[in-house]
Design a protein around this motif. Sequence first.
Motif, PDB file in Angstrom:
ATOM      1  N   TYR A 172       0.810  -1.217   0.000  1.00 24.74           N
ATOM      2  CA  TYR A 172       0.000   0.000   0.000  1.00 24.74           C
ATOM      3  C   TYR A 172       0.851   1.279   0.000  1.00 24.74           C
ATOM      4  O   TYR A 172       0.313   2.385   0.063  1.00 24.74           O
ATOM      5  N   GLY A 173       2.160   1.087  -0.093  1.00 24.09           N
ATOM      6  CA  GLY A 173       3.045   2.261  -0.071  1.00 24.09           C
ATOM      7  C   GLY A 173       2.935   3.034   1.223  1.00 24.09           C
ATOM      8  O   GLY A 173       2.973   4.272   1.245  1.00 24.09           O
ATOM      9  N   MET A 174       2.770   2.327   2.309  1.00 24.97           N
ATOM     10  CA  MET A 174       2.520   2.965   3.592  1.00 24.97           C
ATOM     11  C   MET A 174       3.760   3.703   4.090  1.00 24.97           C
ATOM     12  O   MET A 174       4.832   3.113   4.272  1.00 24.97           O
ATOM     13  N   ARG A 175       3.613   5.007   4.286  1.00 24.37           N
ATOM     14  CA  ARG A 175       4.673   5.841   4.882  1.00 24.37           C
ATOM     15  C   ARG A 175       4.004   6.808   5.848  1.00 24.37           C
ATOM     16  O   ARG A 175       2.891   7.273   5.613  1.00 24.37           O
ATOM     17  N   SER A 176       4.688   7.137   6.945  1.00 23.54           N
ATOM     18  CA  SER A 176       4.060   8.000   7.942  1.00 23.54           C
ATOM     19  C   SER A 176       5.080   8.827   8.697  1.00 23.54           C
ATOM     20  O   SER A 176       6.274   8.511   8.736  1.00 23.54           O
ATOM     21  N   ARG A 177       4.564   9.919   9.284  1.00 21.23           N
ATOM     22  CA  ARG A 177       5.354  10.780  10.153  1.00 21.23           C
ATOM     23  C   ARG A 177       4.596  10.981  11.460  1.00 21.23           C
ATOM     24  O   ARG A 177       3.367  10.961  11.479  1.00 21.23           O
ATOM     25  N   ILE A 178       5.342  11.232  12.526  1.00 19.08           N
ATOM     26  CA  ILE A 178       4.752  11.381  13.846  1.00 19.08           C
ATOM     27  C   ILE A 178       5.058  12.783  14.387  1.00 19.08           C
ATOM     28  O   ILE A 178       6.196  13.246  14.327  1.00 19.08           O
ATOM     29  N   THR A 179       4.021  13.423  14.912  1.00 14.40           N
ATOM     30  CA  THR A 179       4.179  14.727  15.559  1.00 14.40           C
ATOM     31  C   THR A 179       3.900  14.569  17.046  1.00 14.40           C
ATOM     32  O   THR A 179       2.851  14.050  17.435  1.00 14.40           O
ATOM     33  N   VAL A 180       4.848  15.020  17.872  1.00 20.19           N
ATOM     34  CA  VAL A 180       4.709  14.926  19.325  1.00 20.19           C
ATOM     35  C   VAL A 180       4.708  16.337  19.899  1.00 20.19           C
ATOM     36  O   VAL A 180       5.594  17.149  19.596  1.00 20.19           O
ATOM     37  N   ASN A 181       3.717  16.633  20.725  1.00 22.02           N
ATOM     38  CA  ASN A 181       3.610  17.938  21.388  1.00 22.02           C
ATOM     39  C   ASN A 181       3.635  19.100  20.396  1.00 22.02           C
ATOM     40  O   ASN A 181       4.221  20.166  20.666  1.00 22.02           O
ATOM     41  N   ASP A 182       3.037  18.886  19.250  1.00 23.44           N
ATOM     42  CA  ASP A 182       2.928  19.924  18.216  1.00 23.44           C
ATOM     43  C   ASP A 182       4.267  20.416  17.695  1.00 23.44           C
ATOM     44  O   ASP A 182       4.361  21.502  17.118  1.00 23.44           O
ATOM     45  N   GLU A 183       5.300  19.621  17.887  1.00 21.31           N
ATOM     46  CA  GLU A 183       6.610  19.957  17.329  1.00 21.31           C
ATOM     47  C   GLU A 183       6.669  19.529  15.869  1.00 21.31           C
ATOM     48  O   GLU A 183       5.706  18.991  15.317  1.00 21.31           O
ATOM     49  N   ILE A 215       8.018   3.551  15.105  1.00 13.05           N
ATOM     50  CA  ILE A 215       8.998   4.037  16.080  1.00 13.05           C
ATOM     51  C   ILE A 215       9.684   5.311  15.584  1.00 13.05           C
ATOM     52  O   ILE A 215      10.063   5.418  14.412  1.00 13.05           O
ATOM     53  N   ILE A 216       9.841   6.271  16.499  1.00  7.45           N
ATOM     54  CA  ILE A 216      10.683   7.442  16.255  1.00  7.45           C
ATOM     55  C   ILE A 216      11.549   7.669  17.500  1.00  7.45           C
ATOM     56  O   ILE A 216      11.275   7.094  18.565  1.00  7.45           O
ATOM     57  N   GLU A 217      12.560   8.503  17.379  1.00  3.94           N
ATOM     58  CA  GLU A 217      13.386   8.869  18.527  1.00  3.94           C
ATOM     59  C   GLU A 217      12.947  10.231  19.058  1.00  3.94           C
ATOM     60  O   GLU A 217      12.667  11.157  18.287  1.00  3.94           O
ATOM     61  N   VAL A 218      12.896  10.359  20.396  1.00  2.53           N
ATOM     62  CA  VAL A 218      12.527  11.612  21.047  1.00  2.53           C
ATOM     63  C   VAL A 218      13.565  11.903  22.130  1.00  2.53           C
ATOM     64  O   VAL A 218      14.277  10.995  22.581  1.00  2.53           O
ATOM     65  N   PRO A 219      13.653  13.168  22.585  1.00  3.81           N
ATOM     66  CA  PRO A 219      14.629  13.488  23.637  1.00  3.81           C
ATOM     67  C   PRO A 219      14.328  12.735  24.929  1.00  3.81           C
ATOM     68  O   PRO A 219      13.176  12.490  25.271  1.00  3.81           O
ATOM     69  N   GLN A 220      15.375  12.377  25.654  1.00  8.24           N
ATOM     70  CA  GLN A 220      15.182  11.710  26.940  1.00  8.24           C
ATOM     71  C   GLN A 220      14.446  12.635  27.910  1.00  8.24           C
ATOM     72  O   GLN A 220      14.643  13.841  27.911  1.00  8.24           O
ATOM     73  N   GLY A 221      13.566  12.049  28.710  1.00 12.80           N
ATOM     74  CA  GLY A 221      12.835  12.815  29.714  1.00 12.80           C
ATOM     75  C   GLY A 221      11.683  13.629  29.145  1.00 12.80           C
ATOM     76  O   GLY A 221      11.137  14.488  29.844  1.00 12.80           O
ATOM     77  N   ILE A 222      11.296  13.399  27.917  1.00  9.76           N
ATOM     78  CA  ILE A 222      10.206  14.162  27.306  1.00  9.76           C
ATOM     79  C   ILE A 222       8.896  13.897  28.037  1.00  9.76           C
ATOM     80  O   ILE A 222       8.623  12.770  28.474  1.00  9.76           O
ATOM     81  N   ASN A 223       8.078  14.952  28.167  1.00  7.44           N
ATOM     82  CA  ASN A 223       6.740  14.826  28.744  1.00  7.44           C
ATOM     83  C   ASN A 223       5.744  14.907  27.598  1.00  7.44           C
ATOM     84  O   ASN A 223       5.488  15.986  27.056  1.00  7.44           O
ATOM     85  N   ILE A 224       5.180  13.779  27.231  1.00 11.10           N
ATOM     86  CA  ILE A 224       4.316  13.728  26.054  1.00 11.10           C
ATOM     87  C   ILE A 224       2.909  14.207  26.397  1.00 11.10           C
ATOM     88  O   ILE A 224       2.261  13.676  27.294  1.00 11.10           O
ATOM     89  N   GLN A 225       2.469  15.214  25.652  1.00 13.07           N
ATOM     90  CA  GLN A 225       1.134  15.776  25.848  1.00 13.07           C
ATOM     91  C   GLN A 225       0.158  15.292  24.776  1.00 13.07           C
ATOM     92  O   GLN A 225      -0.995  15.012  25.069  1.00 13.07           O
ATOM     93  N   ASN A 226       0.616  15.249  23.545  1.00 14.33           N
ATOM     94  CA  ASN A 226      -0.254  14.808  22.451  1.00 14.33           C
ATOM     95  C   ASN A 226       0.580  14.193  21.342  1.00 14.33           C
ATOM     96  O   ASN A 226       1.782  14.494  21.198  1.00 14.33           O
ATOM     97  N   ILE A 227      -0.078  13.352  20.555  1.00 15.69           N
ATOM     98  CA  ILE A 227       0.580  12.663  19.446  1.00 15.69           C
ATOM     99  C   ILE A 227      -0.374  12.618  18.265  1.00 15.69           C
ATOM    100  O   ILE A 227      -1.568  12.315  18.429  1.00 15.69           O
TER     101      ILE A 227
END
Length: 243
Positions: A172-183, A215-227
């Motif tokens: 299906y040509g599946m590709r995606s991106r993830i947004t965390v905390n509106d970054e 899976i994506i990489e995020v900074p250590q100790g991040i406080n996730i509010q929204n995804i």
Amino acid sequence: MKKISILLCSIGVACALTACGDAMPELTEEENEIITEYAVGLLLKYDKYHESRLVDLTAYEEEQDSIEEEMPEEEIIEEVEENKEEPTGENTEIIEAPEAPVISSIEEFYGIQGFSFRYTGYELLNEYPEIAENEADAFFAMQATAGTQLLVLKFQVTNNSGTDQQLNTLNYGMRSRITVNDEAPKNVLSTLLLNDLQTFSGTLAANDSTELVAIIEVPQGINIQNISMQLRNDSDSAAIVLQ
């Protein structure tokens, strides 16, 4: 001119004779008028304070009339400002960047028939999978780079048909991106995991489910509010709010 010259000579002779005696030559009335007109002409010619009215003033008077008829500068400026054409906007087309449509599910966007995808949560890990159940899982395990953690998004995929079905998300040509905390969004990592959401290939029994991950990489100790998740294929894109 000849007559005047003769008359002038006569005047000269008369003046000379006057110096020698008291007799004054008698002149006719015509001669007196000629002498008077000529004398007056000479006086006016050499009088520096006299300005002749014989100068043609037509051009000057026309110019003065034209200046008087001209509109004051302030009125000219006002008229120019009033006559300026203001843009009406009738021919101006404002093109806005299209926003990615919000959809309800992964299967809706990719048109995957017979299967449903449900987001079940996330984990922040330094390594995935944490405990390898077999040697194959240990070989494909991922580790976070220094100063980061792995954000592992989990999806439950269910075969909703009454028969066994094969699923190959790569088709299906599946590709995606993830947004965390509106970054700024991050591309989902390409992995060799057997349960990678974007490259899974396997057969699910009727009404059976399996867990796939993105899976994506995020900074250590991040406080996730929204995804949120942006789905893409070769021709379109859309957004899904995960939490």
